[in-house]
Design an enzyme around this catalytic site. Structure first.
Site, PDB file in Angstrom:
ATOM      1  CB  SER B  11      -3.712  -4.578  -6.776  1.00 37.27           C
ATOM      2  OG  SER B  11      -3.670  -5.964  -6.947  1.00 37.27           O
ATOM      3  CG  HIS B  38      -6.959  -6.161  -8.157  1.00 36.87           C
ATOM      4  ND1 HIS B  38      -5.802  -5.991  -8.872  1.00 36.87           N
ATOM      5  CD2 HIS B  38      -7.940  -5.591  -8.918  1.00 36.87           C
ATOM      6  CE1 HIS B  38      -6.064  -5.350 -10.000  1.00 36.87           C
ATOM      7  NE2 HIS B  38      -7.355  -5.092 -10.052  1.00 36.87           N
ATOM      8  CG  ASP B 131      -7.627  -3.263 -13.154  1.00 36.79           C
ATOM      9  OD1 ASP B 131      -8.114  -2.652 -14.120  1.00 36.79           O
ATOM     10  OD2 ASP B 131      -8.307  -3.791 -12.256  1.00 36.79           O
TER      11      ASP B 131
END
Lengths: 274, 185
Positions: B11, B38, B131
């Site tokens: 991310s 992401h 995540d």
């Protein structure tokens, strides 16, 4: 989120068998991972622990199946998802291909985001009363959900951002009233929409369809079922009709590929040629 | 150990790391690499192209039910979850976001762990939320190899740190060490 995909293949098959034997509904054509997650979501929503409990409820409580079908259904993500598609529909496709009296079919509606989006686009084109829209859904409960046209306010943030990218002269706020943290959409939008229950496997498809809007629904089926659904959709459409699927779905390597030509690749818009 | 796939999650702060890794993958790399990063969900184009600039292998944003091929790099498309299923195919999904993310790293890692079991390498890079932590744990539980980018090297260390808290990772690697590892498998 604490747990993901704990249902094993044997438990999965047992659930499918129970649903099939008790209710005559065949889920064996579902795409595996997403369907496992849908079952788990339904179990969490109904406080069911363990697949044995789920099977017991599914086989003894006759009414639970309607709730189960509603809970396993995957909501459409947002209104005006892929704003460029809706722009393309408004500015090119609908004016060019849809005339007064045309038939539009939106299969497998779940939460109704795509349907409401379509009606707003048609409203902007002043064509909403000129076309006949059929919206079909799998579950009994979903017919009411679609007719209610109520959406959680938390979804409106992304809907509004998408709408801004759609470059409309209209204001999305003019189509709903906010109350109790929900967006109540103007039911006038869907007043003429024919909403009905429909199962691809058993029901007769609508006929003489000029446009099918079927985005991000095929992804929940295996390849064989995708082909069989596409056969039915192709049969339902007139030659020259428009088929739209999700931007990451396509007709490539489907049995129906030769019946269509691509008219917009990036937005997955096809025209039926035979 | 002969691995069958590599999955990488990242991310905030992972773009340059990924670019460097992709630029150094040997041309004959013969297993698929899955990237779950992401990204802005309304920006569908540009990311694949940006990653392709220096990549030695082709980068593909798969369609639903597309076959998984060796020696290709697959990037999870914007606003879809990406699953790798038995039978060597992708399945995409528009289920609700997980950890505010669609694509969710946890979901991709979980399906890869289910499909590839102990033949999978899972790598978590720099990122600003948790995540991927449960996903990497699942890779480990399924017998795969769990790697995190060294938090000291990360622009944002939340994601690898969360993964390390969730599971006993096999390696804590710098970007160069990740590249060396991948070159040897």
């Amino acid at each position: 989120m604490d747990e993901i995909t704990n249902i094993g293949i044997i438990e999965y098959r047992n659930i499918l068998k129970a649903v099939s034997e008790t209710h005559g509904i065949d889920f064996s054509h579902k795409s595996f991972t997403a369907f496992v997650r849908s079952i788990e979501r339904a179990m969490a929503l109904n406080n069911i622990r363990g697949t044995e409990s789920l099977i017991s409820i599914l086989t003894t409580n006759k009414n639970f199946i309607h709730r189960f079908i509603s809970d396993i259904s995957i909501e459409e993500t947002e209104m005006f998802r892929d704003p460029n598609l809706w722009l393309e529909l408004r500015d090119n496709i609908i004016p060019q291909y849809l005339k007064k009296g045309c038939n539009i079919w939106v299969p497998e509606v779940t939460s109704g985001d795509e349907l409401i989006t379509l009606t707003i686009v048609l409203k902007e084109l002043d064509m909403l009363s000129d076309v006949r829209i059929t919206a079909t859904c799998f579950g009994r409960n979903q017919v009411d959900i679609i007719k209610e046209a109520v959406f959680p306010m938390k979804k409106m943030e992304v809907n509004t951002a998408n709408f801004a990218r759609y470059n409309s002269k209209l204001n999305l706020k003019d189509f709903y009233i906010e109350k109790n943290n929900k967006a109540y959409f103007d039911k006038e939008l869907i007043r003429n929409v024919n909403v009905k229950q429909f199962e691809f496997i058993v029901d007769e498809t609508p006929q003489n369809i000029n446009m099918v809007l079927y985005r991000n629904k095929m992804i929940y089926y295996n390849k064989r079922m995708q082909n069989s659904i596409l056969n039915k959709i192709t049969d339902s459409m007139i030659t020259g009709g428009i088929f739209i699927c999700g931007v990451k779905e396509n007709l490539e390597s489907s049995n129906n590929e030769k019946s269509f030509v691509v008219i917009n690749e990036s937005e997955s818009i096809y025209k039926k040629i035979s | 150990m002969s691995y069958k796939a590599v999955i990488i999650g990242g991310s905030a702060g992972s773009f340059q790391v990924i670019t460097k890794i992709l630029a150094n993958i040997p041309a004959g790399f013969d297993i698929p690499i899955f990237l779950c990063l992401h990204r802005l969900k309304h920006v569908r184009t540009g990311f694949e192209e940006a990653l392709s600039i220096k990549s030695t292998l082709p980068i593909i944003e798969p369609y639903d039910k597309q076959h998984i091929r060796p020696g290709k790099i697959y990037l999870a498309p914007a606003n879809y979850h990406m699953y790798m299923e038995l039978g060597n195919t992708f399945a995409l999904s528009t289920e609700p976001p997980v950890n505010h993310s669609r694509p969710s790293i946890d979901l991709s890692f979980f399906s890869a762990a289910y499909t590839y079991k102990n033949k999978l390498v899972g790598i978590i890079l720099s990122g600003a939320n948790k995540d991927g932590a449960l996903g990497l744990k699942q890779v480990k539980l399924a017998g795969g190899t769990a790697i995190v980018q060294d938090p000291n090297e990360c622009q944002v260390k939340t994601m690898p740190t969360a993964a390390m808290a969730a599971t006993d990772v096999d390696y804590i690697f710098t970007t160069d060490q990740i590249i060396s590892f991948l070159k040897k498998i």
